[in-house]
Write a protein that holds these residues in place. Structure first.
Motif, short mmCIF file in Angstrom:
data_model
loop_
_atom_site.label_atom_id
_atom_site.label_comp_id
_atom_site.label_asym_id
_atom_site.label_seq_id
_atom_site.Cartn_x
_atom_site.Cartn_y
_atom_site.Cartn_z
N GLY A 1 89.75 76.95 53.17
CA GLY A 1 88.57 76.10 53.07
C GLY A 1 87.31 76.92 52.92
O GLY A 1 86.41 76.58 52.13
N ARG A 2 87.22 78.00 53.68
CA ARG A 2 86.05 78.87 53.58
C ARG A 2 85.98 79.53 52.20
O ARG A 2 84.89 79.65 51.61
CB ARG A 2 86.10 79.93 54.66
CG ARG A 2 85.89 79.38 56.08
CD ARG A 2 86.01 80.47 57.11
NE ARG A 2 85.80 79.94 58.46
CZ ARG A 2 85.94 80.67 59.56
NH1 ARG A 2 86.31 81.97 59.46
NH2 ARG A 2 85.74 80.13 60.74
N ILE A 3 87.15 79.95 51.70
CA ILE A 3 87.17 80.58 50.37
C ILE A 3 86.71 79.60 49.30
O ILE A 3 85.91 79.94 48.41
CB ILE A 3 88.59 81.10 50.06
CG1 ILE A 3 88.93 82.28 50.98
CG2 ILE A 3 88.72 81.50 48.60
CD1 ILE A 3 90.36 82.75 50.86
N GLU A 4 87.22 78.35 49.39
CA GLU A 4 86.81 77.35 48.41
C GLU A 4 85.32 77.06 48.51
O GLU A 4 84.63 76.91 47.49
CB GLU A 4 87.61 76.06 48.61
CG GLU A 4 89.04 76.14 48.11
CD GLU A 4 89.73 74.79 48.16
OE1 GLU A 4 89.14 73.85 48.72
OE2 GLU A 4 90.85 74.68 47.63
N GLY B 1 77.53 79.55 37.28
CA GLY B 1 77.71 78.50 36.28
C GLY B 1 79.15 78.24 35.92
O GLY B 1 79.43 77.52 34.96
N THR B 2 80.08 78.81 36.66
CA THR B 2 81.49 78.60 36.38
C THR B 2 81.99 77.35 37.10
O THR B 2 81.39 76.89 38.08
CB THR B 2 82.33 79.80 36.85
OG1 THR B 2 82.10 80.00 38.24
CG2 THR B 2 81.93 81.05 36.09
N SER B 3 83.09 76.79 36.60
CA SER B 3 83.68 75.59 37.20
C SER B 3 84.77 76.00 38.19
O SER B 3 85.60 76.86 37.89
CB SER B 3 84.28 74.70 36.11
OG SER B 3 84.91 73.58 36.67
N VAL B 4 84.74 75.38 39.36
CA VAL B 4 85.72 75.69 40.40
C VAL B 4 86.55 74.43 40.71
O VAL B 4 85.98 73.35 40.92
CB VAL B 4 85.02 76.18 41.69
CG1 VAL B 4 86.05 76.43 42.78
CG2 VAL B 4 84.23 77.43 41.40
N LYS B 5 87.87 74.60 40.71
CA LYS B 5 88.76 73.48 41.03
C LYS B 5 88.97 73.45 42.54
O LYS B 5 89.51 74.39 43.13
CB LYS B 5 90.10 73.66 40.32
CG LYS B 5 91.10 72.56 40.59
CD LYS B 5 90.68 71.24 39.96
CE LYS B 5 91.76 70.19 40.10
NZ LYS B 5 91.37 68.90 39.50
N VAL B 6 88.52 72.37 43.17
CA VAL B 6 88.66 72.22 44.62
C VAL B 6 89.77 71.19 44.89
O VAL B 6 89.71 70.06 44.41
CB VAL B 6 87.34 71.75 45.26
CG1 VAL B 6 87.53 71.54 46.76
CG2 VAL B 6 86.25 72.77 45.00
N SER B 7 90.77 71.61 45.66
CA SER B 7 91.89 70.71 45.96
C SER B 7 91.55 69.81 47.14
O SER B 7 90.88 70.22 48.09
CB SER B 7 93.15 71.52 46.27
OG SER B 7 92.94 72.35 47.40
N VAL C 1 82.60 77.65 45.64
CA VAL C 1 81.68 76.63 45.15
C VAL C 1 80.25 77.15 45.17
O VAL C 1 79.47 76.96 44.22
CB VAL C 1 81.81 75.35 46.00
CG1 VAL C 1 80.69 74.37 45.67
CG2 VAL C 1 83.17 74.70 45.76
N GLU C 2 79.89 77.82 46.28
CA GLU C 2 78.54 78.39 46.38
C GLU C 2 78.31 79.41 45.27
O GLU C 2 77.23 79.46 44.64
CB GLU C 2 78.35 79.05 47.75
CG GLU C 2 78.33 78.07 48.92
CD GLU C 2 77.10 77.20 48.91
OE1 GLU C 2 76.08 77.60 48.32
OE2 GLU C 2 77.16 76.08 49.47
#
Length: 250
Positions: free
Chosen positions: A145-148, A159-165, A152-153
């Motif tokens: 969770g911290r890594i995700e 400007g990259t897209s991050v996939k959050v489960s 995101v931060e």
């Protein structure tokens, strides 16, 4: 005169004879009467004795009937007791057979897996390993969770897209809609596993009438609610309060 005297004597003699005969007949009749009276008295006594015997016989028959009824009830009770004892004996026999079978199965189990004490030790060891595994999974989940969150931060600056489960069983509802700024309020939040930048689908209806209305991206998360932006490229209709939301893998 002699003729008259002789005639009178014969007449007197006949009367005297008749009187004697009548007296004898009277005596005989009185004897027969007394005999008849005695016979009647004897018959009445015999009748009374017979009636007494009949009454006594009826009383004996009634008493014997009561005794027979009592004996029948006693036999019925004894039969019921015998049936109960037989049922208890059968149950005890079945329990004994089952106990022996369980004992034999347990003996075979101990031969294969060890004694009860050794099994307890193994279970205690397994419980410790299980607790360690659960702690590791919990810590790993926190770290992920911290890594995700850090990813995101970081994406905000790169400007990259991050996939959050999100949890596969996530389910909630839309409680408010701001159509001017294209954002909605959901009744699920951090307690339900919602994370920023996670995406959920919006549906409406059930069964054959179910339809996909759109897709949301989580903007901010609170304890029990969250705010999400409506993704215009996936919008199939106007999202309304009361629509249900769910994770894509649900």
């Amino acid at each position: 005169m002699i003729a008259i005297g002789a005639s009178g004597w014969f007449a007197f003699n006949n009367v005297s004879t008749k009187i004697d005969d009548l007296s004898s007949t009277l005596t005989t009749t009185e004897g027969e009467r007394d005999t008849a009276i005695q016979a009647q008295a004897d018959a009445e006594d015999a009748q009374k004795a017979a009636e007494d015997r009949a009454s006594a016989a009826e009383s004996n028959a009634a008493r014997l009937g009561d005794q027979i009824g009592t004996l029948k009830q006693a036999v019925t009770r004894q039969t019921q007791r015998a049936d109960e004892h037989l049922a208890n004996l059968n149950q005890a026999t079945a329990d004994l057979v089952e106990s022996r079978q369980i004992s034999e199965r347990w003996r075979q189990f101990e031969m294969e897996y060890g004694t009860r004490d050794s099994i307890r030790q193994r279970l205690a060891t397994l419980e410790g390993v299980t607790n360690e595994r659960d702690n590791f999974i919990a810590e790993n989940s926190i770290l992920l969770g911290r890594i995700e969150k850090l990813s995101v931060e970081l994406s905000r600056y790169t400007g990259t897209s991050v996939k959050v489960s999100l949890p596969p069983n996530l389910a909630g509802k839309v409680t408010a809609v701001d159509s001017q700024y294209d954002f909605v309020v959901l009744d699920v939040g951090e307690e339900q596993g919602v994370r920023e930048h996670g995406e959920v689908l919006v549906g409406r209806g059930a069964g054959s009438e179910a339809q996909l209305v759109g897709r949301l991206r989580i903007l901010s998360v609170e304890k029990s609610r969250s705010i999400a932006n409506i993704m215009p490229d996936y919008k199939n209709g106007d999202i309304q309060a009361g629509d249900y939301v769910f994770s894509e893998r649900n």
